[in-house]
Design a protein around this motif. Sequence first.
Motif, PDB file in Angstrom:
ATOM      1  N   ILE A  95      -3.945  -2.529   9.737  1.00 46.41           N
ATOM      2  CA  ILE A  95      -2.583  -2.344  10.233  1.00 46.41           C
ATOM      3  C   ILE A  95      -2.123  -0.936   9.837  1.00 46.41           C
ATOM      4  CG2 ILE A  95      -0.191  -3.159  10.028  1.00 46.41           C
ATOM      5  CD1 ILE A  95      -1.418  -5.949   9.401  1.00 46.41           C
ATOM      6  N   THR A  96      -1.626  -0.179  10.832  1.00 47.00           N
ATOM      7  CA  THR A  96      -1.320   1.229  10.602  1.00 47.00           C
ATOM      8  C   THR A  96       0.053   1.597  11.159  1.00 47.00           C
ATOM      9  OG1 THR A  96      -3.694   1.638  10.884  1.00 47.00           O
ATOM     10  CG2 THR A  96      -2.263   3.558  10.789  1.00 47.00           C
ATOM     11  N   GLU A 142      -5.437   5.349  -6.520  1.00 48.27           N
ATOM     12  CA  GLU A 142      -5.565   3.937  -6.177  1.00 48.27           C
ATOM     13  C   GLU A 142      -6.632   3.754  -5.101  1.00 48.27           C
ATOM     14  OE1 GLU A 142      -1.755   2.412  -5.056  1.00 48.27           O
ATOM     15  OE2 GLU A 142      -0.738   3.311  -6.781  1.00 48.27           O
ATOM     16  N   HIS A 143      -7.376   2.644  -5.198  1.00 48.14           N
ATOM     17  CA  HIS A 143      -8.363   2.323  -4.172  1.00 48.14           C
ATOM     18  C   HIS A 143      -7.681   1.632  -2.997  1.00 48.14           C
ATOM     19  CE1 HIS A 143     -11.892   3.479  -6.455  1.00 48.14           C
ATOM     20  NE2 HIS A 143     -11.429   2.810  -7.506  1.00 48.14           N
ATOM     21  N   HIS A 144      -8.316   1.720  -1.834  1.00 50.25           N
ATOM     22  CA  HIS A 144      -7.882   0.948  -0.674  1.00 50.25           C
ATOM     23  C   HIS A 144      -8.391  -0.486  -0.851  1.00 50.25           C
ATOM     24  CE1 HIS A 144      -6.451   4.415   1.610  1.00 50.25           C
ATOM     25  NE2 HIS A 144      -7.531   5.052   1.228  1.00 50.25           N
ATOM     26  N   VAL A 145      -7.476  -1.444  -0.841  1.00 48.65           N
ATOM     27  CA  VAL A 145      -7.818  -2.842  -1.131  1.00 48.65           C
ATOM     28  C   VAL A 145      -7.329  -3.730  -0.003  1.00 48.65           C
ATOM     29  CG1 VAL A 145      -7.512  -4.750  -2.743  1.00 48.65           C
ATOM     30  CG2 VAL A 145      -7.693  -2.412  -3.616  1.00 48.65           C
ATOM     31  N   TRP A 168      -1.290   9.372   8.728  1.00 49.73           N
ATOM     32  CA  TRP A 168      -2.351  10.361   8.611  1.00 49.73           C
ATOM     33  C   TRP A 168      -3.614   9.803   7.974  1.00 49.73           C
ATOM     34  CZ3 TRP A 168      -4.084  13.997  11.208  1.00 49.73           C
ATOM     35  CH2 TRP A 168      -4.852  15.041  10.697  1.00 49.73           C
ATOM     36  N   ASP A 169      -3.524   8.660   7.305  1.00 49.79           N
ATOM     37  CA  ASP A 169      -4.733   7.984   6.825  1.00 49.79           C
ATOM     38  C   ASP A 169      -5.710   7.740   7.965  1.00 49.79           C
ATOM     39  OD1 ASP A 169      -3.988   7.632   4.090  1.00 49.79           O
ATOM     40  OD2 ASP A 169      -2.846   5.835   4.587  1.00 49.79           O
ATOM     41  N   LEU A 170      -5.176   7.603   9.185  1.00 46.71           N
ATOM     42  CA  LEU A 170      -6.017   7.335  10.355  1.00 46.71           C
ATOM     43  C   LEU A 170      -7.094   8.403  10.526  1.00 46.71           C
ATOM     44  CD1 LEU A 170      -6.275   5.486  12.936  1.00 46.71           C
ATOM     45  CD2 LEU A 170      -4.804   7.145  14.084  1.00 46.71           C
ATOM     46  N   TYR A 177       0.843  -1.188   0.000  1.00 44.63           N
ATOM     47  CA  TYR A 177       0.000   0.000   0.000  1.00 44.63           C
ATOM     48  C   TYR A 177       0.880   1.241   0.000  1.00 44.63           C
ATOM     49  CZ  TYR A 177      -2.726   3.869   1.828  1.00 44.63           C
ATOM     50  OH  TYR A 177      -3.287   5.106   1.997  1.00 44.63           O
ATOM     51  N   ARG A 178       0.629   2.137  -0.952  1.00 51.56           N
ATOM     52  CA  ARG A 178       1.299   3.429  -1.002  1.00 51.56           C
ATOM     53  C   ARG A 178       0.434   4.470  -0.311  1.00 51.56           C
ATOM     54  NH1 ARG A 178       3.196   3.873  -7.393  1.00 51.56           N
ATOM     55  NH2 ARG A 178       4.978   2.444  -7.263  1.00 51.56           N
ATOM     56  N   LYS A 179       1.037   5.223   0.584  1.00 51.65           N
ATOM     57  CA  LYS A 179       0.292   6.190   1.396  1.00 51.65           C
ATOM     58  C   LYS A 179      -0.488   7.157   0.509  1.00 51.65           C
ATOM     59  CE  LYS A 179       1.061   9.281   5.359  1.00 51.65           C
ATOM     60  NZ  LYS A 179       2.109   9.805   6.270  1.00 51.65           N
ATOM     61  N   LYS A 180      -1.770   7.280   0.829  1.00 51.32           N
ATOM     62  CA  LYS A 180      -2.655   8.143   0.033  1.00 51.32           C
ATOM     63  C   LYS A 180      -2.764   9.545   0.642  1.00 51.32           C
ATOM     64  CE  LYS A 180      -6.545   6.377  -1.538  1.00 51.32           C
ATOM     65  NZ  LYS A 180      -6.569   6.542  -3.020  1.00 51.32           N
ATOM     66  N   ASN A 181      -3.077   9.610   1.934  1.00 56.60           N
ATOM     67  CA  ASN A 181      -3.291  10.894   2.597  1.00 56.60           C
ATOM     68  C   ASN A 181      -1.968  11.384   3.182  1.00 56.60           C
ATOM     69  OD1 ASN A 181      -6.313  11.220   2.400  1.00 56.60           O
ATOM     70  ND2 ASN A 181      -6.176   9.197   3.328  1.00 56.60           N
TER      71      ASN A 181
END
Length: 288
Positions: A175-176, A137-140, A155-157, A118-122
Amino acid sequence: MAPSPRIAVVQWQIKELDLEYNHSTACNYIRQAAAEGAELAVLPEYHLNGMVPDDPLWATQSGESPKYLANYQALAKDLKICLVPGTIIEKHSGPNNTTLFYNVAYFISNDGSILGSYRKKNIWHPERPHLTSSALEHHVAIDTPIGRVGMLICWDLAFPEAFRELIADGAQIIITPTYWTPHDASPEARAYNPDCEALFLETTITSRCFENTCAVVFANAAGPSENFLGLSQIALPVAGPIAKMGTEEGFIVADLDMGIVEAAERNYKVRQDLKKDDWYYTYRHTGR
């Protein structure tokens, strides 16, 4: 009976630009966690070289990330443990001879194979001059030996929508990895509450568990409390944090009772509502 995978979360004071120290420290903790029966170990964001993108060495070191990823794959296979080695900064060629840097989390299986990434989005706003978002990209979610997992970064949190996409895709464990400090709050915000970032984490992690009927595995950097928050934890709906650290270095291990996640869904029916054809919010998340 729902499974109860044994999870380890690791935190230490990450030394900026010291790849070998940080990698060696991570591997030592992973070995200790495996010896305690952990089926998954999770490391913090920026765990290899810290967050110092203005230093030219940081960009150079990012080109070495494939070597360290391969080392973690070999270690996972040797110890028969799943790994999320925090995040790794990757260097890629962009358009018009530009260089792009991505902040990437990998899920490595207990046979050493990579099951997903996963590549960080936010992107947190101080990162934006340096990192590229995976905006399109969608979160999968991905299937793993410990269950169906989603990965978010730091920061996605703050974005419930990111969780919702993963939950709609069947994730039960989020997982974060993070690199969250007290100084992520502005002086203005800290004047109102010097501990506002700790409050943010304490409340939001548990809230995300309840509102999504999922478990959250949160790994942060540790160190002196004036510079680092720590607070790495494993949290569940209904129960809240079942294991949590302060700012000390080390790791925690806990059995993640997924029966609690299933009981929470039977109680709150969040996933059931999300699947309705007549779901009434103006946006929708699709998935399993």
